[in-house]
Design an enzyme around this catalytic site. Structure first.
Site, PDB file in Angstrom:
ATOM      1  N   HIS A   1      32.240  33.774  54.822  1.00 46.48           N
ATOM      2  CA  HIS A   1      33.352  34.213  53.985  1.00 46.48           C
ATOM      3  C   HIS A   1      33.280  35.715  53.715  1.00 46.48           C
ATOM      4  O   HIS A   1      32.199  36.261  53.535  1.00 46.48           O
ATOM      5  CB  HIS A   1      33.357  33.450  52.658  1.00 46.48           C
ATOM      6  CG  HIS A   1      33.834  32.046  52.807  1.00 46.48           C
ATOM      7  ND1 HIS A   1      33.057  31.063  53.385  1.00 46.48           N
ATOM      8  CD2 HIS A   1      35.007  31.473  52.495  1.00 46.48           C
ATOM      9  CE1 HIS A   1      33.749  29.933  53.407  1.00 46.48           C
ATOM     10  NE2 HIS A   1      34.936  30.158  52.879  1.00 46.48           N
TER      11      HIS A   1
ATOM     12  N   ALA B   1      38.016  30.266  45.111  1.00 49.10           N
ATOM     13  CA  ALA B   1      39.340  29.885  45.599  1.00 49.10           C
ATOM     14  C   ALA B   1      40.349  30.685  44.787  1.00 49.10           C
ATOM     15  O   ALA B   1      40.581  30.387  43.622  1.00 49.10           O
ATOM     16  CB  ALA B   1      39.560  28.387  45.431  1.00 49.10           C
ATOM     17  N   VAL B   2      40.911  31.729  45.392  1.00 49.39           N
ATOM     18  CA  VAL B   2      41.734  32.672  44.637  1.00 49.39           C
ATOM     19  C   VAL B   2      43.224  32.323  44.611  1.00 49.39           C
ATOM     20  O   VAL B   2      43.988  32.992  43.922  1.00 49.39           O
ATOM     21  CB  VAL B   2      41.540  34.121  45.141  1.00 49.39           C
ATOM     22  CG1 VAL B   2      40.096  34.556  44.968  1.00 49.39           C
ATOM     23  CG2 VAL B   2      41.999  34.284  46.572  1.00 49.39           C
TER      24      VAL B   2
ATOM     25  N   GLU C   1      45.649  34.559  51.052  1.00 42.14           N
ATOM     26  CA  GLU C   1      45.092  34.139  49.767  1.00 42.14           C
ATOM     27  C   GLU C   1      44.733  35.347  48.896  1.00 42.14           C
ATOM     28  O   GLU C   1      45.048  35.381  47.702  1.00 42.14           O
ATOM     29  CB  GLU C   1      43.865  33.255  50.001  1.00 42.14           C
ATOM     30  CG  GLU C   1      44.212  31.902  50.602  1.00 42.14           C
ATOM     31  CD  GLU C   1      43.089  31.229  51.374  1.00 42.14           C
ATOM     32  OE1 GLU C   1      43.337  30.130  51.901  1.00 42.14           O
ATOM     33  OE2 GLU C   1      41.977  31.792  51.463  1.00 42.14           O
ATOM     34  N   GLN C   2      44.093  36.355  49.492  1.00 38.30           N
ATOM     35  CA  GLN C   2      43.713  37.530  48.712  1.00 38.30           C
ATOM     36  C   GLN C   2      44.946  38.320  48.280  1.00 38.30           C
ATOM     37  O   GLN C   2      45.016  38.800  47.148  1.00 38.30           O
ATOM     38  CB  GLN C   2      42.735  38.407  49.501  1.00 38.30           C
ATOM     39  CG  GLN C   2      41.359  37.766  49.634  1.00 38.30           C
ATOM     40  CD  GLN C   2      40.267  38.748  50.006  1.00 38.30           C
ATOM     41  OE1 GLN C   2      40.327  39.930  49.679  1.00 38.30           O
ATOM     42  NE2 GLN C   2      39.229  38.248  50.674  1.00 38.30           N
TER      43      GLN C   2
END
Length: 169
Positions: free
Chosen positions: A69, A124-125, A89-90
Site C-alpha cells: 500500500h 480506508a479513506v 480513494e485518496q
C-alpha cells in the site's frame, strides 16, 4: 459497470483474477486463492472468502500486502504512481488538494509511522475527510506494533469491501 455475482461465478480463473486482482493492493494472489471457493451466493460471501484467505496467509504474506500500500498523500501520489483505485480513494478524501502545511504534516506522520511500525499507515479513506485521516494517524501511532499490524489488516479488508462494492452487484 458492476457485474452480477452469477457472472463472477462463471469466470475462468484468469478472468476472475483480472477482475479482482486489484481489490487487495498489488496482491493478485488474494484473488487467485479465493477463486477455488466459488460459487459465491452473494457479494458478502465473496468478501468473507477474501477475508479468510487473508487470515490464512502467512505473517510474511500479510506484511508484504500491508507494504504494497502507498503512503497517504505520499510521494507515489505526487509522481502519479498510485493504482487507479488508490488515486480515486485518496482524491475523494481531499488528499489531492492539500495545502503545503497539510502535505508537510502528512509527510511527517508517514515518516514517523513507517519508522515506528515498518509499514505504511493504512486507512480506508473512502468517505473520510483529511482531518479524520490525520486524527487516525495521530491516535494510531501510539498503538503497539501487534495492535497496529492487526488494525492495518482490518483496514485493508475495509478497503477491499469498498472495492468489491464498486465491482460486483
Amino acid at each position: 459497470m458492476k457485474i452480477p455475482i452469477a457472472t463472477l461465478n462463471q469466470l475462468d480463473q484468469a478472468a476472475f483474477v483480472r477482475l479482482l486482482g486489484g481489490v487487495y493492493e498489488h496482491s493478485p494472489w488474494m484473488a487467485e486463492r479465493c477463486y477455488a471457493q466459488q460459487p459465491f451466493a452473494e457479494r458478502a460471501a465473496l468478501l468473507q472468502a477474501m477475508r479468510e484467505v487473508l487470515a490464512a496467509a502467512t505473517e510474511a504474506e500479510q506484511l508484504a500486502l500491508i507494504r504494497a500500500h502507498p503512503d497517504l498523500a505520499g510521494k507515489a501520489a505526487l509522481r502519479g504512481e498510485l493504482t487507479a483505485e488508490s488515486t480515486q480513494e485518496q482524491a475523494g478524501a481531499g488528499l489531492a488538494q492539500l495545502t503545503p502545511a497539510e502535505f508537510a504534516r502528512f509527510t511527517e506522520l508517514n515518516t514517523a509511522y513507517t519508522t515506528r511500525f515498518g509499514f505504511p499507515f493504512i486507512m480506508a479513506v473512502k468517505n473520510a475527510s483529511k482531518d479524520q485521516i490525520l486524527a487516525g494517524f495521530e491516535q494510531r501511532i501510539t498503538h503497539t506494533p501487534t495492535a497496529e499490524f492487526a488494525m492495518a489488516l482490518e483496514q485493508i479488508n475495509r478497503i477491499a469491501a469498498f472495492r468489491i462494492d464498486d465491482l460486483i452487484e
